[in-house]
Design a protein around this motif. Structure first.
Motif, PDB file in Angstrom:
ATOM      1  N   CYS A   1       5.447   7.440   0.677  1.00 18.41           N
ATOM      2  CA  CYS A   1       5.148   8.528  -0.260  1.00 18.41           C
ATOM      3  C   CYS A   1       5.157   9.845   0.508  1.00 18.41           C
ATOM      4  O   CYS A   1       4.233  10.119   1.291  1.00 18.41           O
ATOM      5  CB  CYS A   1       3.790   8.312  -0.926  1.00 18.41           C
TER       6      CYS A   1
ATOM      7  N   SER B   1      -2.047   6.115   3.160  1.00 15.31           N
ATOM      8  CA  SER B   1      -3.121   5.726   2.251  1.00 15.31           C
ATOM      9  C   SER B   1      -4.430   5.569   3.016  1.00 15.31           C
ATOM     10  O   SER B   1      -4.452   5.536   4.246  1.00 15.31           O
ATOM     11  CB  SER B   1      -2.779   4.422   1.528  1.00 15.31           C
ATOM     12  N   TYR B   2      -5.492   5.442   2.255  1.00 18.44           N
ATOM     13  CA  TYR B   2      -6.844   5.231   2.784  1.00 18.44           C
ATOM     14  C   TYR B   2      -6.845   3.995   3.683  1.00 18.44           C
ATOM     15  O   TYR B   2      -6.405   2.916   3.268  1.00 18.44           O
ATOM     16  CB  TYR B   2      -7.776   5.047   1.585  1.00 18.44           C
TER      17      TYR B   2
ATOM     18  N   PHE C   1      -3.142   1.231  -5.003  1.00 18.87           N
ATOM     19  CA  PHE C   1      -2.629   2.542  -5.389  1.00 18.87           C
ATOM     20  C   PHE C   1      -3.803   3.466  -5.682  1.00 18.87           C
ATOM     21  O   PHE C   1      -4.716   3.113  -6.437  1.00 18.87           O
ATOM     22  CB  PHE C   1      -1.731   2.427  -6.629  1.00 18.87           C
ATOM     23  N   CYS C   2      -3.789   4.656  -5.081  1.00 19.87           N
ATOM     24  CA  CYS C   2      -4.882   5.619  -5.210  1.00 19.87           C
ATOM     25  C   CYS C   2      -4.339   6.913  -5.811  1.00 19.87           C
ATOM     26  O   CYS C   2      -3.396   7.502  -5.285  1.00 19.87           O
ATOM     27  CB  CYS C   2      -5.481   5.894  -3.838  1.00 19.87           C
ATOM     28  N   SER C   3      -4.934   7.355  -6.931  1.00 19.20           N
ATOM     29  CA  SER C   3      -4.534   8.613  -7.547  1.00 19.20           C
ATOM     30  C   SER C   3      -5.744   9.270  -8.211  1.00 19.20           C
ATOM     31  O   SER C   3      -6.422   8.616  -9.017  1.00 19.20           O
ATOM     32  CB  SER C   3      -3.436   8.381  -8.593  1.00 19.20           C
TER      33      SER C   3
ATOM     34  N   TYR D   1      -7.748  -0.101   2.876  1.00 19.42           N
ATOM     35  CA  TYR D   1      -6.892  -1.084   2.216  1.00 19.42           C
ATOM     36  C   TYR D   1      -6.188  -1.968   3.246  1.00 19.42           C
ATOM     37  O   TYR D   1      -6.173  -3.198   3.135  1.00 19.42           O
ATOM     38  CB  TYR D   1      -5.825  -0.401   1.354  1.00 19.42           C
TER      39      TYR D   1
ATOM     40  N   VAL E   1       0.856  -1.190   0.000  1.00 15.50           N
ATOM     41  CA  VAL E   1       0.000   0.000   0.000  1.00 15.50           C
ATOM     42  C   VAL E   1       0.890   1.236   0.000  1.00 15.50           C
ATOM     43  O   VAL E   1       2.024   1.210   0.471  1.00 15.50           O
ATOM     44  CB  VAL E   1      -0.940   0.048   1.216  1.00 15.50           C
ATOM     45  N   GLN E   2       0.340   2.333  -0.544  1.00 12.31           N
ATOM     46  CA  GLN E   2       1.015   3.609  -0.366  1.00 12.31           C
ATOM     47  C   GLN E   2       0.998   3.964   1.119  1.00 12.31           C
ATOM     48  O   GLN E   2       0.075   3.604   1.852  1.00 12.31           O
ATOM     49  CB  GLN E   2       0.297   4.703  -1.151  1.00 12.31           C
ATOM     50  N   ASP E   3       2.026   4.655   1.543  1.00 12.22           N
ATOM     51  CA  ASP E   3       2.089   5.135   2.924  1.00 12.22           C
ATOM     52  C   ASP E   3       2.371   6.630   2.884  1.00 12.22           C
ATOM     53  O   ASP E   3       3.463   7.030   2.510  1.00 12.22           O
ATOM     54  CB  ASP E   3       3.204   4.395   3.675  1.00 12.22           C
TER      55      ASP E   3
ATOM     56  N   ASN F   1      -4.435  10.867  -4.696  1.00  6.50           N
ATOM     57  CA  ASN F   1      -4.306  10.119  -3.451  1.00  6.50           C
ATOM     58  C   ASN F   1      -5.132  10.719  -2.324  1.00  6.50           C
ATOM     59  O   ASN F   1      -5.214  11.937  -2.166  1.00  6.50           O
ATOM     60  CB  ASN F   1      -2.828  10.068  -3.050  1.00  6.50           C
TER      61      ASN F   1
END
Length: 461
Positions: free
Chosen positions: A218, A186-187, A239-241, A190, A182-184, A243
Motif C-alpha cells: 500500500c 501496517s500495525y 485490514f486497518c482503516s 498483526y 496484511v497491509q504493507d 490505516n
C-alpha cells in the motif's frame, strides 16, 4: 556492566508509552510542557551466566518466539530515545512517535468511573466478576452508537480490554494452520502475533518479510489500497482503516472490492477501525456498511484514541452470527469460548467510563478531544508541506506519513532525533513498504507540537 537511567518507575513498564511519557530530563525552555517528576535512580544491570553451571530446565523454547526480529518496534524506539538522553541529558525531547494520547480524559467520563469506583466500597454497589462478553448496557450502547441500522445485535459485540488484546485472542481462534495477509505497511501487532502463533515461516532478511505472509503493498502509487488482482488467496486478511501508520482511509468502493475479494476466496477479514471517529469525509466508518460484510468480516475497535483510554483499557470486537467456518460452525462461538477461557471481562470501572463516553455529553467531549488532535495533525502537515515534502494521511487519522525518498527510515529517525530532539517513528518498522517514510504522531500537547514543528523547519528549511 551497569547503565544508569533517570527514569520514573513507570518506565519499567513493557509499554513504550511509559518511556515516552515519564522520562525525566532538564527543561530550560518553560514553553514546552513535559510531564513527569524526578524520582530515584534505576540501575539496569546486564549479567551473564556460565552455561556450564547455570541450571536449565528440560523445556524447549517456543521456536516461533525465536523467529521474531529484535524487539517490538516501540520499545526499540524507547531504547534509542533513552540512549539519546544519556548522550544529551539536557535535551528537551518531544515525543511524536508512539500513538499515545496526551490530553486529559473529559470530566464527564472520569466522574462516571469515579462514581463506579466509590460504589464498590458499598454493599449495594459492589460487584465482582462480570460477564466475559461485557455488560449488557454497554454492549447495547456500542451497537446503537456505532452500528445503527447495520443489523449488528447486542450479542454480536464483545467488550474487551482493548483492540490489541483482541487481535491476539482472534489469532488463538484461527490457530496455526491458517495463511495470513496484511497491509504493507501496517500495525506491527498483526505480523508479530502471526509469527508467535506459528502461522509464518522464517524471517527473510533480503526482502525484510516473513515467509508465508502475504504483504499487500500500500503506497502512494496505488492510493494506499492493494491491487487485489495481484494478491493470492489467504485465509485471514488484516485490514486497518483509517490505516496506522499511513493515515489513509479506504473508500466505500475500495472496501466493497475487499469484501467481494474475501467472499470469492472464502477468506475472513479482521477489520481494525480504531481510528474511525477521525474520519471527516464520507468514507465508511465500519466494514459492516458494506453489503455482505457480515458473512466475511470481524471488526475490532477501541476507546483508546477517542477518549484517552490508552491506560484505562477498553475496546470491543464485533463477530456477526453470519460469519461461519468452512464446516458451518459460527466463528462467534469459538471466539466466545476463547474469551471465557482467557479473560474475565473488562474492568467494571472502565465499562462505566465506556457508558459515559457514549452518553450525549460524552460523545460531545470525545469529538472535542479528537478535534484537538486533528488540529495538531493539520499543523504538522502544513509544516512538512511548506518544506516541500510529499505528505500523506492526516485528513482522517492522527498520523502524518512523510516521504524521504531514497533514504533509510531509521537514518531519518536518527537524524531528526539527533538534530531536533524529536522522536518520530521509522516507516520501515511497519513493513518493507514503509521504507523511506517516517510517521509523525499528532498525539501531543499543543505547545510541544508547535515547538517540534519549529525545529523541523529549522532542520529542513
Amino acid at each position: 556492566m551497569a547503565a544508569t537511567y533517570n527514569l520514573s518507575s513507570a518506565a519499567l513498564s513493557s509499554s513504550s508509552s511509559a518511556f515516552f511519557s515519564h522520562s525525566t530530563f532538564s527543561v530550560k525552555n518553560p514553553t514546552v510542557s513535559l510531564p513527569g517528576k524526578r524520582v530515584g535512580v534505576c540501575m539496569c544491570v546486564a549479567t551473564s551466566q556460565d552455561s556450564k553451571t547455570a541450571h536449565k530446565t528440560a523445556v524447549s523454547r517456543n521456536e516461533n518466539m525465536a523467529k521474531l526480529q529484535a524487539g517490538y518496534l516501540f520499545p526499540e524506539i524507547a531504547r534509542r530515545r533513552n540512549a539519546h538522553l544519556l548522550k544529551f541529558p539536557d535535551a528537551k525531547v518531544i515525543s511524536l512517535g508512539i500513538g499515545d494520547t496526551t490530553e486529559p480524559i473529559p470530566d464527564v467520563i472520569t466522574s462516571a468511573m469515579a462514581q463506579r469506583s466509590h460504589a464498590l466500597s458499598t454493599l449495594e454497589g459492589y460487584s465482582g466478576y462480570g460477564a466475559e462478553q461485557g455488560e449488557k448496557p454497554l454492549r447495547s450502547l456500542i451497537g446503537k452508537t456505532f452500528y445503527s441500522d447495520l443489523d449488528i445485535e447486542e450479542d454480536d459485540i464483545f467488550v474487551s480490554d482493548g483492540a490489541k488484546c483482541d487481535i491476539t485472542r482472534l489469532q488463538l481462534v484461527f490457530g496455526s494452520n491458517v495463511s495470513m495477509a496484511v497491509q504493507d505497511p501496517s500495525y506491527p501487532a498483526y505480523v508479530d502475533s502471526s509469527v508467535i502463533l506459528g502461522q509464518t515461516g522464517q524471517y527473510q532478511k533480503d526482502v525484510e518479510k516473513y515467509g508465508n505472509i502475504e504483504y499487500m503493498r500500500c503506497t502512494p502509487e496505488n492510493g494506499f489500497f492493494p491491487d487485489l488482482s495481484k494478491v493470492p488467496r489467504t485465509d485471514i486478511i488484516f485490514f486497518c482503516s483509517p490505516n496506522n501508520p499511513t493515515g489513509s482511509s479506504a473508500s466505500r468502493e475500495q472496501l466493497t472490492q475487499l469484501v467481494q475479494f474475501a467472499k470469492k476466496n472464502g477468506s475472513i477479514i479482521v477489520y481494525d477501525s480504531a481510528y474511525a471517529m477521525y474520519i471527516s469525509d464520507d468514507n465508511p466508518r465500519s466494514i459492516f456498511e458494506i453489503p455482505g460484510a457480515k458473512e466475511v468480516a470481524i471488526e475490532t475497535s477501541s476507546f483508546s484514541k477517542y477518549a484517552g483510554f490508552t491506560g484505562v483499557r477498553l475496546g470491543w470486537t464485533v463477530v456477526p452470527k453470519e460469519l461461519l467456518f468452512s464446516d458451518g460452525f459460527p466463528v462467534a462461538k469459538d471466539f466466545n469460548r476463547i474469551v471465557c477461557t482467557c479473560f474475565n471481562g473488562a474492568s467494571n470501572i472502565s465499562q462505566a467510563g465506556g457508558l459515559a463516553c457514549l452518553s450525549p455529553e460524552g460523545l460531545e467531549a470525545m469529538h472535542g478531544v479528537i478535534g484537538f488532535y486533528k488540529e495538531n495533525t493539520s499543523i504538522i502537515m502544513d509544516t512538512f508541506n511548506s518544506l516541500g515534502f510529499n505528505v500523506y494521511g492526516g485528513k482522517n487519522a492522527p498520523y502524518v506519513w512523510v516521504h524521504f525518498p531514497g533514504r533509510s527510515s531509521w537514518d531519518v529517525f536518527a537524524e531528526i532525533l539527533e538534530k531536533t530532539h524529536v522522536v518520530t517513528t521509522p516507516g520501515s518498522g511497519f513493513g518493507p513498504a514503509g521504507e523511506g517514510f517516517i510517521r509523525v504522531s499528532a498525539f501531543g500537547h499543543r505547545e510541544n507540537v508547535l515547538e517540534a514543528c519549529r525545529r523541523f523547519k529549522q532542520l529542513y528549511k
